[in-house]
Design a protein around this motif. Sequence first.
Motif, PDB file in Angstrom:
ATOM      1  N   TRP A  89      -5.355   8.427   1.636  1.00  0.00           N
ATOM      2  CA  TRP A  89      -4.414   7.645   2.424  1.00  0.00           C
ATOM      3  C   TRP A  89      -2.991   7.962   2.012  1.00  0.00           C
ATOM      4  O   TRP A  89      -2.752   8.581   0.978  1.00  0.00           O
ATOM      5  CB  TRP A  89      -4.680   6.141   2.370  1.00  0.00           C
ATOM      6  CG  TRP A  89      -4.889   5.499   1.031  1.00  0.00           C
ATOM      7  CD1 TRP A  89      -6.072   5.150   0.468  1.00  0.00           C
ATOM      8  CD2 TRP A  89      -3.878   5.088   0.083  1.00  0.00           C
ATOM      9  NE1 TRP A  89      -5.879   4.556  -0.759  1.00  0.00           N
ATOM     10  CE2 TRP A  89      -4.540   4.500  -1.010  1.00  0.00           C
ATOM     11  CE3 TRP A  89      -2.489   5.153   0.069  1.00  0.00           C
ATOM     12  CZ2 TRP A  89      -3.862   3.985  -2.121  1.00  0.00           C
ATOM     13  CZ3 TRP A  89      -1.808   4.650  -1.032  1.00  0.00           C
ATOM     14  CH2 TRP A  89      -2.494   4.080  -2.108  1.00  0.00           C
ATOM     15  N   VAL A  91       1.126   6.125   2.265  1.00  0.00           N
ATOM     16  CA  VAL A  91       1.947   4.964   2.615  1.00  0.00           C
ATOM     17  C   VAL A  91       3.416   5.328   2.446  1.00  0.00           C
ATOM     18  O   VAL A  91       3.810   5.870   1.410  1.00  0.00           O
ATOM     19  CB  VAL A  91       1.605   3.746   1.728  1.00  0.00           C
ATOM     20  CG1 VAL A  91       2.593   2.613   1.956  1.00  0.00           C
ATOM     21  CG2 VAL A  91       0.184   3.271   2.009  1.00  0.00           C
ATOM     22  N   TYR A 103      -3.272   0.754 -10.063  1.00  0.00           N
ATOM     23  CA  TYR A 103      -4.349   0.587  -9.073  1.00  0.00           C
ATOM     24  C   TYR A 103      -5.562  -0.027  -9.760  1.00  0.00           C
ATOM     25  O   TYR A 103      -5.912   0.367 -10.882  1.00  0.00           O
ATOM     26  CB  TYR A 103      -4.700   1.961  -8.491  1.00  0.00           C
ATOM     27  CG  TYR A 103      -5.764   1.981  -7.419  1.00  0.00           C
ATOM     28  CD1 TYR A 103      -5.631   1.256  -6.239  1.00  0.00           C
ATOM     29  CD2 TYR A 103      -6.909   2.766  -7.583  1.00  0.00           C
ATOM     30  CE1 TYR A 103      -6.600   1.309  -5.245  1.00  0.00           C
ATOM     31  CE2 TYR A 103      -7.888   2.822  -6.598  1.00  0.00           C
ATOM     32  CZ  TYR A 103      -7.726   2.092  -5.432  1.00  0.00           C
ATOM     33  OH  TYR A 103      -8.690   2.140  -4.450  1.00  0.00           O
ATOM     34  N   THR A 107      -6.269  -2.620  -4.921  1.00  0.00           N
ATOM     35  CA  THR A 107      -4.850  -2.864  -4.716  1.00  0.00           C
ATOM     36  C   THR A 107      -4.038  -1.887  -5.546  1.00  0.00           C
ATOM     37  O   THR A 107      -4.274  -1.719  -6.741  1.00  0.00           O
ATOM     38  CB  THR A 107      -4.486  -4.305  -5.121  1.00  0.00           C
ATOM     39  OG1 THR A 107      -5.274  -5.225  -4.359  1.00  0.00           O
ATOM     40  CG2 THR A 107      -3.008  -4.573  -4.881  1.00  0.00           C
ATOM     41  N   VAL A 118       6.226  -2.445  -4.098  1.00  0.00           N
ATOM     42  CA  VAL A 118       5.433  -2.245  -2.881  1.00  0.00           C
ATOM     43  C   VAL A 118       3.958  -2.333  -3.263  1.00  0.00           C
ATOM     44  O   VAL A 118       3.493  -1.605  -4.149  1.00  0.00           O
ATOM     45  CB  VAL A 118       5.726  -0.881  -2.225  1.00  0.00           C
ATOM     46  CG1 VAL A 118       4.909  -0.722  -0.941  1.00  0.00           C
ATOM     47  CG2 VAL A 118       7.222  -0.740  -1.927  1.00  0.00           C
ATOM     48  N   VAL A 120      -0.041  -2.168  -1.949  1.00  0.00           N
ATOM     49  CA  VAL A 120      -0.869  -1.534  -0.928  1.00  0.00           C
ATOM     50  C   VAL A 120      -2.293  -2.035  -1.067  1.00  0.00           C
ATOM     51  O   VAL A 120      -2.862  -2.026  -2.159  1.00  0.00           O
ATOM     52  CB  VAL A 120      -0.825   0.003  -1.084  1.00  0.00           C
ATOM     53  CG1 VAL A 120      -1.746   0.674  -0.069  1.00  0.00           C
ATOM     54  CG2 VAL A 120       0.608   0.515  -0.941  1.00  0.00           C
ATOM     55  N   GLU A 121      -2.862  -2.487   0.051  1.00  0.00           N
ATOM     56  CA  GLU A 121      -4.261  -2.926   0.077  1.00  0.00           C
ATOM     57  C   GLU A 121      -5.051  -1.976   0.960  1.00  0.00           C
ATOM     58  O   GLU A 121      -4.763  -1.822   2.149  1.00  0.00           O
ATOM     59  CB  GLU A 121      -4.368  -4.348   0.649  1.00  0.00           C
ATOM     60  CG  GLU A 121      -3.823  -5.433  -0.250  1.00  0.00           C
ATOM     61  CD  GLU A 121      -4.831  -5.867  -1.303  1.00  0.00           C
ATOM     62  OE1 GLU A 121      -5.987  -5.385  -1.257  1.00  0.00           O
ATOM     63  OE2 GLU A 121      -4.468  -6.682  -2.171  1.00  0.00           O
ATOM     64  N   GLY A 123      -5.116   1.152   1.388  1.00  0.00           N
ATOM     65  CA  GLY A 123      -4.374   2.216   2.053  1.00  0.00           C
ATOM     66  C   GLY A 123      -3.302   1.764   3.026  1.00  0.00           C
ATOM     67  O   GLY A 123      -2.701   2.597   3.711  1.00  0.00           O
ATOM     68  N   LYS A 124      -3.003   0.452   3.078  1.00  0.00           N
ATOM     69  CA  LYS A 124      -1.963  -0.044   3.977  1.00  0.00           C
ATOM     70  C   LYS A 124      -1.044  -0.995   3.213  1.00  0.00           C
ATOM     71  O   LYS A 124      -1.506  -1.768   2.373  1.00  0.00           O
ATOM     72  CB  LYS A 124      -2.582  -0.779   5.172  1.00  0.00           C
ATOM     73  CG  LYS A 124      -3.427   0.125   6.066  1.00  0.00           C
ATOM     74  CD  LYS A 124      -3.982  -0.648   7.257  1.00  0.00           C
ATOM     75  CE  LYS A 124      -4.814   0.264   8.146  1.00  0.00           C
ATOM     76  NZ  LYS A 124      -5.380  -0.475   9.316  1.00  0.00           N
ATOM     77  N   GLU A 125       0.255  -0.927   3.522  1.00  0.00           N
ATOM     78  CA  GLU A 125       1.185  -1.816   2.836  1.00  0.00           C
ATOM     79  C   GLU A 125       0.852  -3.271   3.143  1.00  0.00           C
ATOM     80  O   GLU A 125       0.728  -3.673   4.300  1.00  0.00           O
ATOM     81  CB  GLU A 125       2.626  -1.517   3.254  1.00  0.00           C
ATOM     82  CG  GLU A 125       3.631  -2.402   2.543  1.00  0.00           C
ATOM     83  CD  GLU A 125       5.086  -2.089   2.893  1.00  0.00           C
ATOM     84  OE1 GLU A 125       5.891  -3.041   2.909  1.00  0.00           O
ATOM     85  OE2 GLU A 125       5.405  -0.917   3.152  1.00  0.00           O
ATOM     86  N   ARG A 128       5.998  -6.341   0.176  1.00  0.00           N
ATOM     87  CA  ARG A 128       6.958  -5.785  -0.775  1.00  0.00           C
ATOM     88  C   ARG A 128       7.918  -6.873  -1.200  1.00  0.00           C
ATOM     89  O   ARG A 128       8.174  -7.826  -0.459  1.00  0.00           O
ATOM     90  CB  ARG A 128       7.689  -4.569  -0.209  1.00  0.00           C
ATOM     91  CG  ARG A 128       8.581  -4.801   0.973  1.00  0.00           C
ATOM     92  CD  ARG A 128       9.347  -3.510   1.333  1.00  0.00           C
ATOM     93  NE  ARG A 128       8.466  -2.377   1.626  1.00  0.00           N
ATOM     94  CZ  ARG A 128       8.806  -1.103   1.441  1.00  0.00           C
ATOM     95  NH1 ARG A 128      10.022  -0.812   0.963  1.00  0.00           N
ATOM     96  NH2 ARG A 128       7.985  -0.136   1.744  1.00  0.00           N
TER      97      ARG A 128
END
Length: 376
Positions: A89, A91, A103, A107, A118, A120-121, A123-125, A128
Motif C-alpha cells: 500500500w 499513503v 507499525y 496501525t 499521520v 494509517v489503518e 493502508g488508508k489514512e 492526523r
Amino acid sequence: MIPTLSASRAALAVLSCLVMAACSPSAKRPEPAPLAAVSPLMGVKLAWKGNVGASGSSVAPTVEHGLLLVAGADDALLALDSGSGKSMWRVDLGAPASSPAGYDGRTAAIITAENDLVVVEEGKEAWRKRLPARSFTRPVVAGGRVFVHQADRSVAAFDAGNGARLWALSRPGEPLVLQQPGVMLAVGNTLVVGLSGYLAGIDPDAGRIRWTATVANPRGTNEVERLVDLVAPYARLGESVCVRSFSSRVGCVDAVAGRTIWSNADQGAAGVSGDAEMVIGSDADGVVRAWNRATGAELWSNARLKYRQLTAPRLLGQSVAIGDADGWVHLVSRKDGSELNRLSTDGSPVVGSPVLAGDVLVVQTQKGGLFAWRPE
C-alpha cells in the motif's frame, strides 16, 4: 522552567539548525580509508531491488510484522513485502517524513516535517494530528495507543482509534536538540524512552515516570559538548536495552529493574546493534567495536573502515552489516571484525542502519534505492 508550546516551537525551529551546524565541523574531513580487495568468505545473493525515489529526507526504513516501511518520493509512506519487495500500500503524507514509521500489524504511524502525526489503518489514512514540536523518533504503536517522542524531549500518548491525546509528559527545556531519531520502545507494560542521557521507564497509562537509569551525564563547557541524547537504533534483548549516547558513551540498562548495567566511553553518532552475547557500534572515526553484553568488556575493534561515515551496524547471525557514505555495505565477522564480503548499491549514502526481515538484509540509499540480499 518548562517552555510554553509556542516558545518550544520557536526554539526548536532555530536551535535544531544550530546544533546541526555546530556538530558538522568546517574543517575538511579526513580521507576515507581505501578499500582493499576482498575475497568473499560469505555467499550472498541479491533477492530483489527497487527504487522508491529520493524522499528529500534521510529517514531510515523499518521492518515490522513482515512489512518494510519506507519514506519514498512525492512525500509518501510505502509498505512493501519485505521478502519480495512487492508493494502492499501507499499513503500520501503531504510533506516529507521526519521520522521512521512504527507499525503493530494493523496501525502504522509516522511524523512529517510539518509536525503532523499521520496514522494509517490497513493502508488508508485514519487521522492526523499537528504536534507542538518536531519529532525524528519512530512512534510506538501498542495497546491501542500511539506514543510520540518529540525533539524537545517531551512524550505524548494518543488514542490510536480517534487521535485523542491521552497524556503528555514534559521536561525542563534544554537549549539544543538533535535532528536524528531517539530511543523509544515498549518493554512489557513500560514505555522506555531516552530523555537526554538516561533511559526512563514510563507508565503508559498515566504518563508517570517509574524509574530512570543513567547512561551518560552532560559534560563539556558549551551546549554542543553537553549534548548526550540517546540515539537510535538500540539493541533490546528481553529486559536488557543497550544504547548509544550521542558522542559520549555506550551502555546497557535493565529495563525492568531500572538500573544501569554498564556504561563505557565511546564517541559516536549512530546507534548500536546486539544479541545475547555482544553489542556492536561504529564510532565517529569509523572504528567498529564489539563489547560483551553482560560486562561491557571490549571484545574487538576494526579500524579498516575509518572515516567512511558508517551507519549503525546490524548483527545477522555470524556476520555484521554496516553501510557507508559511498553506498557500500560491508559484511564483517562477528568473531573478530574481519571482512567477509562487500556489497554495492547505487553509490549514494546508505540511510540509517541496514534492517533484517527474516533472512533478508535490506538497505535504502539516499537516491531511494532498495537492495535486499539473502545469504546463500
